[in-house]
Design a protein around this motif. Structure first.
Motif, PDB file in Angstrom:
ATOM      1  N   SER A  89     -10.301   0.749  -6.714  1.00 54.88           N
ATOM      2  CA  SER A  89      -9.826   1.919  -5.967  1.00 54.88           C
ATOM      3  C   SER A  89      -8.307   1.954  -6.059  1.00 54.88           C
ATOM      4  CB  SER A  89     -10.257   1.844  -4.493  1.00 54.88           C
ATOM      5  OG  SER A  89      -9.556   0.800  -3.829  1.00 54.88           O
ATOM      6  N   GLY A  90      -7.743   3.073  -5.662  1.00 53.86           N
ATOM      7  CA  GLY A  90      -6.283   3.160  -5.629  1.00 53.86           C
ATOM      8  C   GLY A  90      -5.701   2.116  -4.692  1.00 53.86           C
ATOM      9  N   LEU A  91      -6.345   1.923  -3.535  1.00 51.22           N
ATOM     10  CA  LEU A  91      -5.825   0.952  -2.572  1.00 51.22           C
ATOM     11  C   LEU A  91      -5.956  -0.477  -3.084  1.00 51.22           C
ATOM     12  CD1 LEU A  91      -6.819   2.531   0.834  1.00 51.22           C
ATOM     13  CD2 LEU A  91      -4.522   2.161  -0.074  1.00 51.22           C
ATOM     14  N   GLU A  94      -2.978  -0.957  -5.164  1.00 47.02           N
ATOM     15  CA  GLU A  94      -1.791  -1.112  -4.313  1.00 47.02           C
ATOM     16  C   GLU A  94      -1.733  -2.508  -3.697  1.00 47.02           C
ATOM     17  OE1 GLU A  94      -1.179   2.043  -1.510  1.00 47.02           O
ATOM     18  OE2 GLU A  94      -1.804   3.580  -2.930  1.00 47.02           O
ATOM     19  N   TYR A 115       0.956   8.439   1.834  1.00 48.42           N
ATOM     20  CA  TYR A 115      -0.495   8.586   1.932  1.00 48.42           C
ATOM     21  C   TYR A 115      -0.972   7.666   3.065  1.00 48.42           C
ATOM     22  CZ  TYR A 115      -5.402   7.899   0.766  1.00 48.42           C
ATOM     23  OH  TYR A 115      -6.761   7.795   0.827  1.00 48.42           O
ATOM     24  N   GLU A 159       6.164   8.040  -3.374  1.00 45.32           N
ATOM     25  CA  GLU A 159       5.184   9.009  -3.846  1.00 45.32           C
ATOM     26  C   GLU A 159       5.945  10.285  -4.130  1.00 45.32           C
ATOM     27  OE1 GLU A 159       2.042   9.886  -1.011  1.00 45.32           O
ATOM     28  OE2 GLU A 159       1.976   7.770  -0.476  1.00 45.32           O
ATOM     29  N   ASP A 188       3.786   6.000  -6.899  1.00 44.29           N
ATOM     30  CA  ASP A 188       2.406   6.469  -6.809  1.00 44.29           C
ATOM     31  C   ASP A 188       2.374   7.852  -7.460  1.00 44.29           C
ATOM     32  OD1 ASP A 188       0.000   7.663  -6.043  1.00 44.29           O
ATOM     33  OD2 ASP A 188      -0.071   6.612  -4.121  1.00 44.29           O
ATOM     34  N   THR A 190      -0.233   9.699  -8.271  1.00 43.94           N
ATOM     35  CA  THR A 190      -1.554  10.318  -8.102  1.00 43.94           C
ATOM     36  C   THR A 190      -1.483  11.843  -8.065  1.00 43.94           C
ATOM     37  OG1 THR A 190      -2.350   8.399  -6.874  1.00 43.94           O
ATOM     38  CG2 THR A 190      -3.554  10.447  -6.566  1.00 43.94           C
ATOM     39  N   PHE A 191      -0.516  12.410  -7.332  1.00 44.28           N
ATOM     40  CA  PHE A 191      -0.464  13.867  -7.151  1.00 44.28           C
ATOM     41  C   PHE A 191      -0.066  14.593  -8.426  1.00 44.28           C
ATOM     42  CE2 PHE A 191      -0.484  15.680  -2.652  1.00 44.28           C
ATOM     43  CZ  PHE A 191      -1.444  14.782  -2.236  1.00 44.28           C
ATOM     44  N   SER A 210      -4.406   6.501  -7.757  1.00 42.88           N
ATOM     45  CA  SER A 210      -5.781   6.619  -7.350  1.00 42.88           C
ATOM     46  C   SER A 210      -6.433   7.445  -8.458  1.00 42.88           C
ATOM     47  CB  SER A 210      -5.886   7.331  -6.001  1.00 42.88           C
ATOM     48  OG  SER A 210      -7.241   7.652  -5.759  1.00 42.88           O
ATOM     49  N   THR A 212      -9.329   8.149  -8.599  1.00 38.86           N
ATOM     50  CA  THR A 212     -10.298   8.970  -7.871  1.00 38.86           C
ATOM     51  C   THR A 212      -9.937  10.451  -7.954  1.00 38.86           C
ATOM     52  OG1 THR A 212     -10.357   7.136  -6.284  1.00 38.86           O
ATOM     53  CG2 THR A 212     -11.384   9.195  -5.600  1.00 38.86           C
ATOM     54  N   LYS A 213      -8.659  10.746  -8.098  1.00 33.70           N
ATOM     55  CA  LYS A 213      -8.172  12.121  -7.963  1.00 33.70           C
ATOM     56  C   LYS A 213      -8.117  12.816  -9.330  1.00 33.70           C
ATOM     57  CE  LYS A 213      -7.892  10.581  -3.781  1.00 33.70           C
ATOM     58  NZ  LYS A 213      -6.662  10.009  -3.228  1.00 33.70           N
ATOM     59  N   GLY A 223     -11.612   4.986  -7.945  1.00 32.02           N
ATOM     60  CA  GLY A 223     -10.978   4.044  -8.876  1.00 32.02           C
ATOM     61  C   GLY A 223      -9.474   4.018  -8.708  1.00 32.02           C
ATOM     62  N   LEU A 342      -8.874  15.145  -3.203  1.00 35.21           N
ATOM     63  CA  LEU A 342      -8.157  16.146  -3.984  1.00 35.21           C
ATOM     64  C   LEU A 342      -8.319  15.847  -5.463  1.00 35.21           C
ATOM     65  CD1 LEU A 342      -4.934  14.877  -5.017  1.00 35.21           C
ATOM     66  CD2 LEU A 342      -5.279  14.247  -2.647  1.00 35.21           C
TER      67      LEU A 342
HETATM   68  C1  LIG Z   1      -6.297   8.824  -2.504  1.00 38.91           C
HETATM   69  C2  LIG Z   1      -4.931   8.277  -2.641  1.00 38.91           C
HETATM   70  C3  LIG Z   1      -4.692   6.897  -2.627  1.00 38.91           C
HETATM   71  C4  LIG Z   1      -5.788   5.879  -2.401  1.00 38.91           C
HETATM   72  O1  LIG Z   1      -6.700   5.844  -3.437  1.00 38.91           O
HETATM   73  P1  LIG Z   1      -8.252   5.428  -3.237  1.00 38.91           P
HETATM   74  O2  LIG Z   1      -8.806   5.605  -4.606  1.00 38.91           O
HETATM   75  O3  LIG Z   1      -8.840   6.358  -2.225  1.00 38.91           O
HETATM   76  O4  LIG Z   1      -8.263   4.015  -2.779  1.00 38.91           O
HETATM   77  C5  LIG Z   1      -3.393   6.463  -2.805  1.00 38.91           C
HETATM   78  N1  LIG Z   1      -2.367   7.336  -2.965  1.00 38.91           N
HETATM   79  C6  LIG Z   1      -2.565   8.662  -2.962  1.00 38.91           C
HETATM   80  C7  LIG Z   1      -1.394   9.571  -3.135  1.00 38.91           C
HETATM   81  C8  LIG Z   1      -3.839   9.190  -2.799  1.00 38.91           C
HETATM   82  O5  LIG Z   1      -4.025  10.510  -2.784  1.00 38.91           O
END
Ligand SMILES: *Cc1c(COP(=O)(O)O)cnc(C)c1O
Length: 392
Positions: A89-91, A94, A115, A159, A188, A190-191, A210, A212-213, A223, A342
């Motif tokens: 996961s993203g966490l 981290e 986040y 971020e 980070d 992710t966005f 993350s 996941t996004k 992930g 998201l």
């Molecule tokens: C969702 C998110 C995370 C955490 O990721 P997970 O995959 O939910 O563990 C970290 N940083 C940002 C900016 C996120 O949007």
């Protein structure tokens, strides 16, 4: 980059790397898609005689390796030493960064609108372990510099754009601030995704995701991932990845890889749809304020123009009528689905004050009660506009 029919893709364009990096056709069968190596252990030809470099799937798995190589090729094109590491996961990614680089007694600077899960990890997990943190406005270089404790700060965590207010941090400027104090800059990404922004090329030491996004992109997998370029740093992170064990399984790695193949075309459409949604919102009488880095009056617009290819698919806005009105809009949309997360192909709407950022109530990280956050998907734009118009 390994060959096997795709040639050398390391110098190719973004979409070529997304589709081919780490993903040469399977040498055994010619399968054009990396197989899901659903396996825990590998036969050895005599003690220590590894056939393909793999001995146990926590330490390494071919499907995960393909994802890790692809992540590095997307975040650090042309940097030979770049390596990616994938996580459950993203966490998890981290946490591995924090455990690798911080020790009890050390300190980190984190965004004052981080986040929520990142904030919780620093406050409730790293904190009791002995790592202190100071929140700072990452849009303000001087504030970040002032939050650094010389000799103690090992990480500056950023971020950009931020969640949910979409503030923009100047990555190159913050890399200078961090490095001057002997700290590392973690971004980070992710966005933005690597399609819109590549922090390692701007001086960041580690990029974390993350997946996941946007990278996964289809709301079907959890992930995480990271990419770094310094070999010594990578070795430490890899050691902790294996020692802590928060790795993704082969199927989850494969889902992220599959999502990444279309990242470029998806992001183009996310950005174009977001731009059209922003046009509607900025001219709508019920809307008080629209937050999107592509708006010329956005405080981070100039920095975003410099460090991003486009402005992303996340849009936040405030509505007239306070929390009641915001909750009513969230309840009325039909295509924008009410939900957290998201970056998927489907449009989502949420009320940060009551949902993703509820735990920030009463803290400096509290968000306005009339705020709505959209993850603008890639559906037909006319339908998205009509949905928001009827909801407002
Ligand atoms: C969702 C998110 C995370 C955490 O990721 P997970 O995959 O939910 O563990 C970290 N940083 C940002 C900016 C996120 O949007």
């Amino acid at each position: 980059m390994s060959d096997g029919g795709t040639g050398n893709v390391a110098s190719g364009g973004f979409e070529t790397r997304a589709i081919h990096a780490g993903q040469a056709p399977d040498p055994l069968t010619g399968a054009v898609v990396t197989p899901i190596y659903q396996v825990s252990t590998y036969a050895q030809d005599g003690v220590g005689g590894l056939r393909g470099g793999y001995e146990y799937s926590r330490s390494g798995n071919p499907t995960r390796s393909a994802l890790e190589e692809c992540l590095a090729a997307l975040e650090a094109p042309g940097i030979e030493s770049a390596r990616g590491l994938a996580f459950a996961s993203g966490l998890a990614a981290e946490d591995t960064i924090i455990r690798t680089l911080a020790r009890p007694g050390s300190h980190a600077v984190i965004p004052d609108d981080a986040y929520g899960g990142t904030y919780r990890l620093f406050a409730r997990v790293a904190g009791p372990w002995g790592v202190e943190h100071t929140p700072a406005a990452v849009t303000d270089r001087a504030a970040v510099a002032a939050a650094i404790i010389p000799g103690k700060t090992v990480l500056v965590w950023v971020e950009t754009p931020t969640n949910p207010l979409l503030n923009v941090a100047d990555i190159a400027a913050l890399a200078e601030v961090a490095h001057a104090a002997g700290a590392l800059l973690v971004v980070d990404n992710t966005f933005a995704s690597p399609y819109l922004q590549q922090p390692l090329l701007l001086g960041a030491d580690i990029v974390v995701h993350s997946t996941t996004k946007y990278l996964g992109g289809h709301s079907d997998v959890i992930g995480g991932g990271l990419v770094a370029v310094d070999p010594e740093l990578i070795e430490k992170l890899r050691y902790h990845q294996n020692a802590m064990g928060a790795v993704p399984g082969p199927f989850d790695s494969w889902l992220v890889l599959r999502g990444i193949k279309t990242l470029g075309v998806r992001m183009d459409r996310h950005c174009a749809n977001a731009r059209a949604v922003v046009e509607l919102l900025t001219s709508h009488p019920k809307v008080l304020d629209v937050m999107w880095p592509g708006l010329p009056n956005h405080p981070g617009h100039k920095v975003a123009l410099r460090q991003m290819r486009d402005f992303g698919g996340m849009v936040s806005f405030r509505v007239a009528g306070g929390e009641t009105a915001a909750l009513a809009v969230c309840a009325r949309t039909k295509i924008f689905t009410l939900g957290e997360s998201l970056g998927g192909v489907e449009s989502l709407i949420e009320h940060p004050g009551r949902m993703t950022h509820a735990s920030a109530a009463g803290t400096p990280l509290e968000v306005p009660a009339d705020l709505i956050r959209l993850s603008v998907g890639i559906e037909s734009i006319a339908d998205l506009i009509a949905d928001l118009e009827q909801a407002l």
